[in-house]
Motif scaffolding. Structure first.
Motif, PDB file in Angstrom:
ATOM      1  N   GLY A   2    -141.301  36.385  21.362  1.00 20.57           N
ATOM      2  CA  GLY A   2    -140.064  36.546  22.449  1.00 20.57           C
ATOM      3  C   GLY A   2    -138.796  36.620  21.773  1.00 20.57           C
ATOM      4  N   GLU A   3    -137.816  36.851  22.350  1.00 18.90           N
ATOM      5  CA  GLU A   3    -136.447  37.041  21.823  1.00 18.90           C
ATOM      6  C   GLU A   3    -136.086  35.967  21.024  1.00 18.90           C
ATOM      7  N   ILE A   4    -136.282  34.631  21.669  1.00 14.26           N
ATOM      8  CA  ILE A   4    -135.621  33.431  20.825  1.00 14.26           C
ATOM      9  C   ILE A   4    -136.314  33.179  19.676  1.00 14.26           C
ATOM     10  N   ARG A   5    -137.907  33.298  19.684  1.00  6.55           N
ATOM     11  CA  ARG A   5    -138.465  33.136  18.260  1.00  6.55           C
ATOM     12  C   ARG A   5    -138.346  34.208  17.390  1.00  6.55           C
ATOM     13  N   THR A   6    -138.013  35.622  17.732  1.00  5.29           N
ATOM     14  CA  THR A   6    -137.820  36.398  16.757  1.00  5.29           C
ATOM     15  C   THR A   6    -136.448  36.217  16.489  1.00  5.29           C
ATOM     16  N   ALA A   7    -135.287  35.392  16.902  1.00 10.30           N
ATOM     17  CA  ALA A   7    -134.063  35.452  16.498  1.00 10.30           C
ATOM     18  C   ALA A   7    -134.134  34.076  15.376  1.00 10.30           C
ATOM     19  N   LEU A   8    -134.862  32.951  15.868  1.00 10.86           N
ATOM     20  CA  LEU A   8    -134.888  32.149  14.593  1.00 10.86           C
ATOM     21  C   LEU A   8    -135.697  32.253  13.542  1.00 10.86           C
ATOM     22  N   GLN A   9    -136.705  32.983  13.677  1.00 11.84           N
ATOM     23  CA  GLN A   9    -137.830  32.968  12.644  1.00 11.84           C
ATOM     24  C   GLN A   9    -137.738  34.248  11.827  1.00 11.84           C
ATOM     25  N   VAL A  10    -136.895  35.444  12.397  1.00  6.80           N
ATOM     26  CA  VAL A  10    -136.810  36.661  11.798  1.00  6.80           C
ATOM     27  C   VAL A  10    -135.360  36.939  11.329  1.00  6.80           C
ATOM     28  N   LYS A  11    -134.552  37.132  12.485  1.00 10.72           N
ATOM     29  CA  LYS A  11    -133.180  37.307  12.179  1.00 10.72           C
ATOM     30  C   LYS A  11    -132.235  36.304  11.331  1.00 10.72           C
ATOM     31  N   VAL A  12    -132.326  35.065  11.636  1.00 12.70           N
ATOM     32  CA  VAL A  12    -131.588  34.108  11.073  1.00 12.70           C
ATOM     33  C   VAL A  12    -131.973  33.756   9.395  1.00 12.70           C
ATOM     34  N   PRO A  13    -133.073  33.865   9.108  1.00 11.79           N
ATOM     35  CA  PRO A  13    -133.496  33.791   7.853  1.00 11.79           C
ATOM     36  C   PRO A  13    -133.047  35.005   6.875  1.00 11.79           C
ATOM     37  N   LEU A  14    -133.142  35.966   7.540  1.00 10.67           N
ATOM     38  CA  LEU A  14    -132.670  37.447   6.825  1.00 10.67           C
ATOM     39  C   LEU A  14    -131.256  37.399   6.408  1.00 10.67           C
ATOM     40  N   ILE A  15    -130.343  36.834   7.596  1.00 11.40           N
ATOM     41  CA  ILE A  15    -128.782  36.625   7.185  1.00 11.40           C
ATOM     42  C   ILE A  15    -128.480  35.450   6.740  1.00 11.40           C
ATOM     43  N   ARG A  16    -129.212  34.436   6.197  1.00  2.44           N
ATOM     44  CA  ARG A  16    -128.788  33.397   5.451  1.00  2.44           C
ATOM     45  C   ARG A  16    -127.816  33.595   4.512  1.00  2.44           C
ATOM     46  N   PRO A  17    -127.862  34.716   3.712  1.00  2.00           N
ATOM     47  CA  PRO A  17    -126.592  34.790   2.510  1.00  2.00           C
ATOM     48  C   PRO A  17    -125.302  35.121   3.215  1.00  2.00           C
ATOM     49  N   THR A  18    -125.253  35.834   4.382  1.00  2.00           N
ATOM     50  CA  THR A  18    -124.027  36.128   5.065  1.00  2.00           C
ATOM     51  C   THR A  18    -123.573  34.976   5.779  1.00  2.00           C
ATOM     52  N   ALA A  19    -124.359  33.965   6.271  1.00  2.00           N
ATOM     53  CA  ALA A  19    -124.084  32.708   6.706  1.00  2.00           C
ATOM     54  C   ALA A  19    -123.520  31.901   6.002  1.00  2.00           C
ATOM     55  N   PHE A  20    -123.817  31.544   4.561  1.00  2.00           N
ATOM     56  CA  PHE A  20    -123.201  30.944   3.576  1.00  2.00           C
ATOM     57  C   PHE A  20    -121.916  31.413   3.151  1.00  2.00           C
ATOM     58  N   VAL A  21    -121.563  32.534   3.049  1.00  2.00           N
ATOM     59  CA  VAL A  21    -120.411  33.220   3.101  1.00  2.00           C
ATOM     60  C   VAL A  21    -119.643  32.887   3.797  1.00  2.00           C
ATOM     61  N   ALA A  22    -119.705  32.987   5.195  1.00  2.00           N
ATOM     62  CA  ALA A  22    -118.840  32.912   6.294  1.00  2.00           C
ATOM     63  C   ALA A  22    -118.921  30.978   6.315  1.00  2.00           C
ATOM     64  N   LEU A  23    -119.633  30.473   5.828  1.00  2.00           N
ATOM     65  CA  LEU A  23    -119.461  28.944   5.895  1.00  2.00           C
ATOM     66  C   LEU A  23    -118.631  28.676   4.814  1.00  2.00           C
ATOM     67  N   VAL A  24    -118.336  29.152   3.609  1.00  2.00           N
ATOM     68  CA  VAL A  24    -117.439  28.985   2.659  1.00  2.00           C
ATOM     69  C   VAL A  24    -116.061  29.418   3.018  1.00  2.00           C
ATOM     70  N   PHE A  25    -115.969  30.643   3.802  1.00  2.00           N
ATOM     71  CA  PHE A  25    -114.623  30.763   4.376  1.00  2.00           C
ATOM     72  C   PHE A  25    -114.177  29.937   5.261  1.00  2.00           C
ATOM     73  N   THR A  26    -114.932  29.280   6.217  1.00  2.00           N
ATOM     74  CA  THR A  26    -114.790  28.353   7.227  1.00  2.00           C
ATOM     75  C   THR A  26    -114.240  27.101   6.607  1.00  2.00           C
ATOM     76  N   ILE A  27    -114.788  26.872   5.479  1.00  2.00           N
ATOM     77  CA  ILE A  27    -114.368  25.312   5.036  1.00  2.00           C
ATOM     78  C   ILE A  27    -113.142  25.400   4.084  1.00  2.00           C
ATOM     79  N   ILE A  28    -113.007  26.627   3.674  1.00  5.34           N
ATOM     80  CA  ILE A  28    -111.681  26.880   2.853  1.00  5.34           C
ATOM     81  C   ILE A  28    -110.554  26.942   3.913  1.00  5.34           C
ATOM     82  N   GLY A  29    -110.706  27.691   5.041  1.00  5.90           N
ATOM     83  CA  GLY A  29    -109.715  27.519   6.184  1.00  5.90           C
ATOM     84  C   GLY A  29    -109.582  26.138   6.723  1.00  5.90           C
TER      85      GLY A  29
END
Length: 315
Positions: free
Chosen positions: A220-247
């Motif tokens: 379903g949409e929730i399982r696709t989001a958690l198991q497919v989409k989120v793992p594939l954008i993990r590098p982007t998430a870490f970059v956003a995390l760095v910017f948020t911590i610095i801010g």
């Protein structure tokens, strides 16, 4: 007597190819290096002028302090104190208290920001969402509002007597118990759309074949989001995390604006306010420079730690 001379072989023979010209190859390499250097020159000049020079000057100022000579009639003179300003800052209770306030703010703000921005991005990317461009623009608009204007808007919304939030909130947003939540709320309102756009853009790069395969497998949409989409954008998430911590470490505008509306925020409530107070109120530029260098080092170390964790997780 006629003699017949043997026929000459007129078949053209293949000449050996000349060896590659090392001089020409070296010349081409130098030309390519020079072209690359010329293209990178604007960035290098901006980096030197806006980052390296100010940082170097701050380190230089942090090694000096002003002291009165004699009985004080000769005016202040600059004295080299080496690491004395750093020791003063690190043992100052106001600075340590400001670091504690920022750490508590980051513990609330960073997870809330990352989670809400990612959730909104996933909702926009889902198949059930309509008018995606309208919603993305509406969420991004607060980021376009200048920070000072944002602080003033929310300060009036929090103010007793004229602000609706103060009337319905069980805790005074401008009191000592509610000021931290008020600042977190302002930061969420202003920066959530910015991070959401980063996540939403990354989600657009997820291969459609993987999403179709997940749907074929019955996800379903929730399982696709958690198991497919989120793992594939993990590098982007870490970059956003760095910017948020610095801010979060550089929190300045929101408490500076709210300070004029409440007594719950002191002049050294955050490290950035501590630097501001030291430089432009106490005129102690050495102490302000030392606090700035410490804040920059802390931000760099946290960023490096997050990137290291990102690299290990990717492996």
């Amino acid at each position: 007597m006629i003699t017949v001379s043997p026929a000459r072989d007129t078949t053209p023979t293949a000449r050996p190819r000349p060896a590659p010209d090392r001089t020409a190859r070296t010349r081409r390499r130098r030309t390519g290096s020079l072209a690359g250097l010329l293209l990178a020159a604007p960035f290098i000049l901006l980096l030197i002028g806006t980052v390296l020079v100010p940082v170097g000057y701050a380190i230089y100022l942090s090694a000096f302090t002003d002291r009165l000579s004699g009985l004080g009639f000769g005016g202040p003179r600059q004295v080299f104190v080496a690491l004395g300003n750093y020791a003063t800052v690190l043992t100052d209770h106001d600075f340590l208290r400001s670091v504690g306030n920022v750490c508590l703010y980051a513990l609330i703000h960073v997870p809330l920001m990352m989670g809400s921005a990612l959730l909104l991005a996933l909702l926009l990317d889902s198949a059930v969402t309509r008018f995606r461009q309208v919603w993305s623009l509406a969420m991004f608009l607060p980021y376009a509002v200048p920070g000072v204007i944002t602080g003033l808007i929310w300060a009036y919304l929090y103010s007793p007597g004229i602000g609706p939030i103060n009337a319905i909130s069980p805790v005074d947003p401008l009191s000592g118990h509610g000021i931290l939540g008020s600042i977190v709320n302002i930061s969420q309102w202003q920066w959530m759309g910015y991070n959401m756009i980063i996540f939403y853009t990354a989600l657009q790069t997820v291969p459609k074949e993987l999403l179709e395969a997940a749907r074929v497998d019955g996800a379903g949409e929730i399982r696709t989001a958690l198991q497919v989409k989120v793992p594939l954008i993990r590098p982007t998430a870490f970059v956003a995390l760095v910017f948020t911590i610095i801010g979060s470490m550089q929190l300045f505008t929101e408490p500076l604006i709210l300070r004029t509306f409440t007594g719950a925020i002191s002049s050294t409530w955050t490290p950035s306010l501590y630097v501001y107070e030291s430089a432009f109120v106490a005129n102690d530029y050495g102490r302000a420079a030392a606090a700035s260098v410490i804040l920059a080092l802390a931000s760099a170390l946290l960023s490096a730690l997050v990137m290291q964790l990102s690299t290990r997780r990717s492996r």
